[in-house]
Motif scaffolding. Structure first.
Motif, PDB file in Angstrom:
ATOM      1  N   ASP A   1      -2.097 -11.077  -2.931  1.00  0.00           N
ATOM      2  CA  ASP A   1      -1.583 -11.569  -4.067  1.00  0.00           C
ATOM      3  C   ASP A   1      -1.647 -12.984  -4.277  1.00  0.00           C
ATOM      4  N   GLY A   2      -2.113 -13.842  -4.107  1.00  0.00           N
ATOM      5  CA  GLY A   2      -2.082 -15.161  -4.695  1.00  0.00           C
ATOM      6  C   GLY A   2      -1.119 -15.633  -4.215  1.00  0.00           C
ATOM      7  N   GLU A   3      -1.091 -16.827  -4.075  1.00  0.00           N
ATOM      8  CA  GLU A   3      -0.165 -17.889  -3.886  1.00  0.00           C
ATOM      9  C   GLU A   3       1.104 -18.111  -4.594  1.00  0.00           C
ATOM     10  N   GLU A   4       0.278 -17.501  -5.864  1.00  0.00           N
ATOM     11  CA  GLU A   4       2.141 -17.976  -6.673  1.00  0.00           C
ATOM     12  C   GLU A   4       2.673 -16.704  -6.846  1.00  0.00           C
ATOM     13  N   THR A   5       2.944 -15.686  -6.376  1.00  0.00           N
ATOM     14  CA  THR A   5       2.530 -14.443  -6.155  1.00  0.00           C
ATOM     15  C   THR A   5       3.612 -15.262  -4.711  1.00  0.00           C
TER      16      THR A   5
ATOM     17  N   ARG B   1       4.945 -17.799  -3.468  1.00  0.00           N
ATOM     18  CA  ARG B   1       5.779 -18.678  -3.889  1.00  0.00           C
ATOM     19  C   ARG B   1       7.045 -18.084  -4.702  1.00  0.00           C
ATOM     20  N   ALA B   2       6.787 -17.408  -5.238  1.00  0.00           N
ATOM     21  CA  ALA B   2       8.030 -16.692  -5.624  1.00  0.00           C
ATOM     22  C   ALA B   2       8.776 -15.823  -5.409  1.00  0.00           C
TER      23      ALA B   2
ATOM     24  N   ALA C   1       9.372 -25.925  -4.959  1.00  0.00           N
ATOM     25  CA  ALA C   1       9.938 -25.138  -6.864  1.00  0.00           C
ATOM     26  C   ALA C   1      10.937 -26.591  -6.357  1.00  0.00           C
TER      27      ALA C   1
END
Length: 167
Positions: free
Chosen positions: A52-56, A58-59, A85
């Motif tokens: 899913d990637g790091e952005e997902t 981190r969310a 964050a």
């Protein structure tokens, strides 16, 4: 409702080990936001990064931290990058935050260079050093107590944290 203690620090600083011991000593539950993320996503942190990637990730992490700070009364361990964050840093204001400080060589020994930590895939030692150097000012700025963990048993680290909890 608020955690008694929030532990922050880089991978290999001992947040999970020390957190569990500290919770036992205080007679309160232990909670790890990485475990919360894995439960919510139904897969490991490594798989979230890969699929899913790091952005997902981190969310999911930011939401896990928000919930834990609002509903957990014990010892809370945050993932090493949770403090990146700004919203999380703002939420930590007013909480008892302890930064578990670790040197690079000890972190490498504890994490292991063949670990499944997604941000350490390419040249793990170099990546870990970059993460630690970049995050150190954030950890120090958030912490009400800094506890060095190098060459110390987890029980010794807990003893020092407990000393800092006394009025």
């Amino acid at each position: 409702m608020a955690p008694r203690v929030v532990l922050i620090g880089p991978p290999g600083s001992g947040k999970s080990t020390v957190g569990q011991l500290l919770a036992g000593r205080l007679g309160v539950p232990f909670r790890d936001t990485d475990a919360d993320v894995e439960r919510a996503a139904g897969k490991s942190v490594s798989d979230i990064f890969i699929e899913d990637g790091e952005e997902t990730f981190r969310a999911l992490e930011a939401e896990a931290v928000r919930l834990a700070l609002a509903e957990h009364e014990g010892v809370l361990s945050l993932g090493g990058g949770a403090i990146l964050a700004e919203a999380t840093r703002e939420l930590l204001a007013g909480h008892r935050v302890v930064y578990l400080e670790v040197g690079l060589s000890q972190a490498v020994q504890r994490v292991g260079l063949a670990s499944a930590r997604p941000l350490l895939v390419l040249n793990p030692r170099s990546q870990l050093k970059k993460l630690m150097d970049a995050r150190r000012p954030l950890y120090e700025g958030l912490a009400g107590q800094v506890v060095a963990t190098d060459d110390r048993k987890p029980e010794e680290v807990v003893d020092e944290i407990m000393g800092g909890l006394l009025p």
